[in-house]
Design an enzyme around this catalytic site. Structure first.
Site, PDB file in Angstrom:
ATOM      1  N   HIS A  27       0.877  -1.187   0.000  1.00 42.44           N
ATOM      2  CA  HIS A  27       0.000   0.000   0.000  1.00 42.44           C
ATOM      3  C   HIS A  27       0.906   1.227   0.000  1.00 42.44           C
ATOM      4  O   HIS A  27       1.444   1.609   1.036  1.00 42.44           O
ATOM      5  CB  HIS A  27      -0.909   0.001   1.231  1.00 42.44           C
ATOM      6  CG  HIS A  27      -1.894   1.124   1.235  1.00 42.44           C
ATOM      7  ND1 HIS A  27      -3.247   0.925   1.461  1.00 42.44           N
ATOM      8  CD2 HIS A  27      -1.750   2.461   1.047  1.00 42.44           C
ATOM      9  CE1 HIS A  27      -3.868   2.081   1.414  1.00 42.44           C
ATOM     10  NE2 HIS A  27      -2.980   3.042   1.169  1.00 42.44           N
ATOM     11  N   HIS A  59       1.659   5.304  -1.686  1.00 42.02           N
ATOM     12  CA  HIS A  59       1.292   6.476  -2.480  1.00 42.02           C
ATOM     13  C   HIS A  59       2.560   7.041  -3.108  1.00 42.02           C
ATOM     14  O   HIS A  59       3.468   7.463  -2.391  1.00 42.02           O
ATOM     15  CB  HIS A  59       0.631   7.542  -1.594  1.00 42.02           C
ATOM     16  CG  HIS A  59      -0.660   7.069  -1.013  1.00 42.02           C
ATOM     17  ND1 HIS A  59      -1.872   7.240  -1.660  1.00 42.02           N
ATOM     18  CD2 HIS A  59      -0.940   6.402   0.132  1.00 42.02           C
ATOM     19  CE1 HIS A  59      -2.844   6.705  -0.916  1.00 42.02           C
ATOM     20  NE2 HIS A  59      -2.302   6.182   0.175  1.00 42.02           N
ATOM     21  N   LYS A 107      -8.921  -0.330  -5.944  1.00 41.36           N
ATOM     22  CA  LYS A 107      -9.029   0.295  -4.619  1.00 41.36           C
ATOM     23  C   LYS A 107     -10.344   1.052  -4.482  1.00 41.36           C
ATOM     24  O   LYS A 107     -10.651   1.926  -5.295  1.00 41.36           O
ATOM     25  CB  LYS A 107      -7.852   1.272  -4.444  1.00 41.36           C
ATOM     26  CG  LYS A 107      -7.877   2.124  -3.172  1.00 41.36           C
ATOM     27  CD  LYS A 107      -7.536   1.316  -1.945  1.00 41.36           C
ATOM     28  CE  LYS A 107      -7.671   2.145  -0.666  1.00 41.36           C
ATOM     29  NZ  LYS A 107      -6.574   3.076  -0.463  1.00 41.36           N
ATOM     30  N   HIS A 125     -10.528   1.202   1.647  1.00 40.68           N
ATOM     31  CA  HIS A 125     -10.261   2.135   2.747  1.00 40.68           C
ATOM     32  C   HIS A 125     -11.520   2.091   3.607  1.00 40.68           C
ATOM     33  O   HIS A 125     -12.523   2.711   3.270  1.00 40.68           O
ATOM     34  CB  HIS A 125     -10.006   3.547   2.213  1.00 40.68           C
ATOM     35  CG  HIS A 125      -9.711   4.545   3.300  1.00 40.68           C
ATOM     36  ND1 HIS A 125      -8.535   5.265   3.360  1.00 40.68           N
ATOM     37  CD2 HIS A 125     -10.434   4.919   4.387  1.00 40.68           C
ATOM     38  CE1 HIS A 125      -8.559   6.046   4.436  1.00 40.68           C
ATOM     39  NE2 HIS A 125      -9.703   5.861   5.073  1.00 40.68           N
ATOM     40  N   HIS A 136      -4.793  -0.737   5.644  1.00 39.14           N
ATOM     41  CA  HIS A 136      -4.257  -0.009   6.818  1.00 39.14           C
ATOM     42  C   HIS A 136      -5.159  -0.097   8.052  1.00 39.14           C
ATOM     43  O   HIS A 136      -5.637   0.912   8.553  1.00 39.14           O
ATOM     44  CB  HIS A 136      -3.951   1.455   6.478  1.00 39.14           C
ATOM     45  CG  HIS A 136      -4.989   2.176   5.670  1.00 39.14           C
ATOM     46  ND1 HIS A 136      -6.302   2.252   6.040  1.00 39.14           N
ATOM     47  CD2 HIS A 136      -4.884   2.850   4.504  1.00 39.14           C
ATOM     48  CE1 HIS A 136      -6.954   2.938   5.138  1.00 39.14           C
ATOM     49  NE2 HIS A 136      -6.123   3.316   4.191  1.00 39.14           N
ATOM     50  N   ASP A 142       1.376   2.530   3.543  1.00 37.36           N
ATOM     51  CA  ASP A 142       0.538   3.719   3.373  1.00 37.36           C
ATOM     52  C   ASP A 142       1.398   4.971   3.473  1.00 37.36           C
ATOM     53  O   ASP A 142       0.943   6.014   3.958  1.00 37.36           O
ATOM     54  CB  ASP A 142      -0.617   3.768   4.391  1.00 37.36           C
ATOM     55  CG  ASP A 142      -1.719   4.732   3.949  1.00 37.36           C
ATOM     56  OD1 ASP A 142      -1.718   5.134   2.766  1.00 37.36           O
ATOM     57  OD2 ASP A 142      -2.561   5.092   4.785  1.00 37.36           O
TER      58      ASP A 142
END
Ligand code: DOR
Ligand code: ZN
Length: 336
Positions: free
Chosen positions: A12, A14, A95, A134, A168, A240
């Site tokens: 995960h 970004h 996602k 999420h 997460h 994350d």
């Protein structure tokens, strides 16, 4: 004794785009074999073209590093079976964001009506495309994730062949849900294994620890630690790591996100050692479990960590990392 980790995976991550992409992607590509790349760009990654173009920008940003960006799409209930068949070979997962729940998620899902979601989720089940979620409601901030557990359960029940990854996770309720459904899995971040809300807001406010979901209570952190240190086969490391420029964190209206990518393996190694967990468990948590769950065959990479003090930089090209200024026990010695 140096420690070797084989083919670490960050499930995960970004990486952003443009200038930020070129600043942060090489840091992950240095120590990880691959990462599941989140699609919450502006605009989000929503088409096959978007996926392919974003992937090529990532590959350009990492130069000749041995690193696989495992691509994701931003979930839309309107995705047709034909569309999903056409992207099947280009994405590792899709996602789902509840609308407006976090950074750049405005185009996400509102309401979780099973019949509305059925065509896309049935097609994903048939095609074997995992759904990453999420999982937070719009409720009181400390309760959002626990309130989402019934939604996870509803989806897991109605779509039993769909692999659902609770992203997460931060609560004992999510940890408990893992063993109730065969098709529920989870990622756990580094920061949620270390901090609680006390570190974020118990003293002076710490913007670099502010993220979504917000860090919770000590008993939640303990539940996460238990399954991570034991490398429960349904949990995997997902950092994350969510970089924002320093000025977007140190201001009123601080952006959510903790930047951990460049120090993740050093600090995870220290955390497992301090808690008496074995190297085998660490290896499973940072690679083996994800390989099994996602059926991945990552590029070979051996990261050798030496027990030598490493002081975390104050910033990486304008992005402030987790534990900045702190001296860690392990340093990345070599990457083979
Ligand atoms: O803290 C967070 N930051 N949580 C998310 O879910 C998104 C992320 C981001 O993209 O900045
Ligand atoms: Zn994220």
């Amino acid at each position: 004794m140096p420690i070797s980790l084989h083919a670490p995976l960050d499930m995960h991550l970004h990486l952003r785009d443009g200038d930020m992409l070129s600043r942060v992607a090489p840091l992950s590509a240095h120590t990880f074999s691959g990462a599941l790349v989140m699609p919450n760009l502006v605009p989000p990654v929503e088409s096959r073209e978007d996926v392919l173009q974003y992937k090529s920008r990532i590959l350009e940003a990492i130069g000749d590093a041995r690193f696989t960006p495992y691509m994701t799409l931003f979930f839309k209930p309107t995705y047709s079976r034909e569309f999903l068949e056409s992207v099947h070979d280009d994405v590792t997962a899709i996602k789902l964001y509840p609308a407006g729940i976090t950074t750049n998620s405005e185009g996400g899902v509102s309401g979780f009506d099973v019949e509305e979601l059925r065509p896309a989720l049935e097609a994903m089940s048939d095609l074997g495309i995992p759904l990453c979620i999420h999982g937070e409601t719009g409720g009181f901030v400390m309760d959002r994730e626990a309130e989402f557990v019934p939604i996870y359960e509803k989806l897991a029940t109605h779509f039993p062949r769909l692999k659902i990854i609770m992203e997460h996770i931060t609560t004992k309720e999510s940890v408990e849900a893992l063993d109730r459904f065969d098709n529920l899995y989870a990622t756990i971040t580094l920061h949620h294994l270390i901090i609680t809300l006390d570190e974020v807001a118990g003293g002076m406010l710490q913007p670099h620890l502010f993220c979504k979901p917000i860090a919770k209570r000590p008993e939640d952190r303990e539940a996460l630690l238990r399954v991570a240190l034991d490398a429960h086969p349904k949990v995997m490391f997902g950092s994350d790591s969510a970089p924002h420029p320093r000025e977007a964190k140190e201001c009123p209206g601080c952006a959510a996100g903790v930047f951990t990518a460049p120090i993740a393996l050093q600090l995870l190694t220290e955390l497992f050692e301090t808690n008496g967990a074995s190297l085998e468990k660490l290896q499973a948590f940072v690679s083996g479990n994800a390989r099994q769950i996602y059926h991945l065959e990552p590029q070979p990479k051996e990261v050798v960590l030496a027990k030598e003090p490493f002081t975390v930089p104050e910033n990486y090209d304008g992005v402030v990392p987790f534990y900045f200024g702190t001296t860690l026990d392990y340093t990345v010695h070599t990457v083979i």
